[in-house]
Scaffold this motif. Sequence first.
Motif, short mmCIF file in Angstrom:
data_model
loop_
_atom_site.label_atom_id
_atom_site.label_comp_id
_atom_site.label_asym_id
_atom_site.label_seq_id
_atom_site.Cartn_x
_atom_site.Cartn_y
_atom_site.Cartn_z
N GLY A 169 24.55 51.65 52.21
CA GLY A 169 25.99 51.59 52.40
C GLY A 169 26.73 52.12 51.19
N TYR A 170 28.04 52.34 51.35
CA TYR A 170 28.86 52.78 50.23
C TYR A 170 30.24 52.15 50.35
CZ TYR A 170 31.23 56.09 53.38
OH TYR A 170 31.96 56.64 54.41
N GLY A 171 30.99 52.18 49.26
CA GLY A 171 32.33 51.62 49.26
C GLY A 171 33.22 52.39 48.31
N LEU A 172 34.48 52.59 48.68
CA LEU A 172 35.43 53.29 47.83
C LEU A 172 35.79 52.46 46.61
CD1 LEU A 172 35.69 54.78 50.62
CD2 LEU A 172 38.02 55.34 49.92
N VAL A 173 36.09 53.15 45.52
CA VAL A 173 36.44 52.49 44.26
C VAL A 173 37.66 53.17 43.66
CG1 VAL A 173 34.04 51.82 43.84
CG2 VAL A 173 34.92 53.93 42.83
N GLU A 174 38.25 52.49 42.66
CA GLU A 174 39.34 53.08 41.91
C GLU A 174 38.83 54.29 41.11
OE1 GLU A 174 37.35 50.07 39.25
OE2 GLU A 174 38.01 50.03 41.34
N PRO A 175 39.64 55.29 40.85
CA PRO A 175 41.08 55.38 41.09
C PRO A 175 41.46 56.06 42.40
CG PRO A 175 40.43 57.17 39.67
CD PRO A 175 39.17 56.40 39.99
N SER A 176 40.64 55.93 43.46
CA SER A 176 40.99 56.54 44.75
C SER A 176 42.39 56.10 45.16
CB SER A 176 39.98 56.11 45.82
OG SER A 176 38.67 56.53 45.46
N CYS A 177 43.18 57.05 45.65
CA CYS A 177 44.58 56.73 45.96
C CYS A 177 45.14 57.76 46.94
CB CYS A 177 45.41 56.70 44.68
SG CYS A 177 45.44 58.27 43.79
N GLY A 178 46.43 57.65 47.22
CA GLY A 178 47.10 58.61 48.08
C GLY A 178 46.53 58.64 49.48
N LYS A 185 48.04 53.67 49.80
CA LYS A 185 48.03 52.82 48.61
C LYS A 185 46.74 53.03 47.81
CE LYS A 185 50.96 49.22 50.64
NZ LYS A 185 51.05 47.78 51.02
N PRO A 186 46.72 52.67 46.52
CA PRO A 186 45.55 52.92 45.68
C PRO A 186 44.57 51.75 45.65
CG PRO A 186 47.34 52.16 44.31
CD PRO A 186 47.89 52.23 45.72
N TYR A 187 43.36 52.04 45.23
CA TYR A 187 42.40 51.03 44.81
C TYR A 187 42.67 50.75 43.33
CZ TYR A 187 39.77 51.83 49.12
OH TYR A 187 39.40 51.92 50.45
N VAL A 188 42.73 49.47 42.95
CA VAL A 188 43.15 49.10 41.60
C VAL A 188 42.11 48.18 40.97
CG1 VAL A 188 44.94 47.99 40.22
CG2 VAL A 188 45.57 49.31 42.26
N ARG A 189 41.71 48.49 39.75
CA ARG A 189 40.78 47.62 39.01
C ARG A 189 41.54 46.40 38.52
NH1 ARG A 189 36.91 50.35 34.64
NH2 ARG A 189 36.55 51.55 36.55
N ILE A 190 41.00 45.20 38.78
CA ILE A 190 41.66 43.98 38.33
C ILE A 190 40.81 43.16 37.37
CG2 ILE A 190 43.18 43.81 40.34
CD1 ILE A 190 41.27 41.82 41.57
N ALA A 191 39.55 43.55 37.20
CA ALA A 191 38.69 42.86 36.22
C ALA A 191 37.49 43.74 35.90
CB ALA A 191 38.21 41.51 36.75
N GLY A 192 37.07 43.70 34.62
CA GLY A 192 35.84 44.34 34.20
C GLY A 192 35.75 45.81 34.52
N GLY A 193 34.55 46.25 34.87
CA GLY A 193 34.28 47.64 35.18
C GLY A 193 32.81 47.84 35.48
N PRO A 194 32.41 49.06 35.79
CA PRO A 194 31.01 49.33 36.14
C PRO A 194 30.01 48.86 35.09
CG PRO A 194 32.37 51.21 36.69
CD PRO A 194 33.25 50.26 35.94
N ALA A 195 30.39 48.90 33.82
CA ALA A 195 29.46 48.50 32.75
C ALA A 195 29.31 46.99 32.65
CB ALA A 195 29.94 49.06 31.41
N SER A 196 30.16 46.22 33.33
CA SER A 196 30.11 44.76 33.21
C SER A 196 29.69 44.07 34.51
CB SER A 196 31.46 44.22 32.74
OG SER A 196 32.50 44.58 33.63
#
Length: 217
Positions: A169-178, A185-196
Amino acid sequence: MRAAARELDDAGLCPLPIKADGSKAPDVRSWTPYKVTRSTPEEHDQWFNGARPRGIAVVYGAVSGNVEMIEFEGHAIRDGILDDVTEIMVASGLSTEWQAILDGWATESPSGGRHYRVRVDGAPVPGNTKLASRLAREDEYTDEERQRLREKPNAKIVRVQIETRGEGGYGLVEPSCGTVHATGKPYVRIAGGPASIPTLDSEVMDAVREICRMVDT
């Protein structure tokens, strides 16, 4: 977008380009090879060179280091399901592990949902799985669903509230938008990131999934 692909690649994840037409479909001839082989920086240069708008996604499962995504839909957040699950996690002795998930890498989707990622240790990541659903409320029915009920009055209209994206499976991530998402509306990071992204034992993840199933109605 190229910087986002680099960040994902550096974290051992497999980025994938997404069409900017609201379909959430991969913008490659076939994305099947990327279920088993990570995309390369050279491909990222080609995909995200600014020639045309694109979104970006992560392919989950073994190709991304055994990472799984847990998704709470926007209506689940509005229904308080995340709070309910958190309460059960705490009561079940999984507060530390659950908090690690919530703080690890969290994204808010355009619908107001939440996406959380976990690296699973000790067993393969299962495929995409629906964990909790509820019956749709009448004010949520689409025109197509109203027509289905006219044809079959006993039909059940269901809304999935919690599901996973796993192997294959796959899923969209930020900063996908428009126009990548139908809402604009955009995908928005609200905590951490790929490295965490936290790493949890497979037995703990089994328990996490079972607790999510407890709120299924």
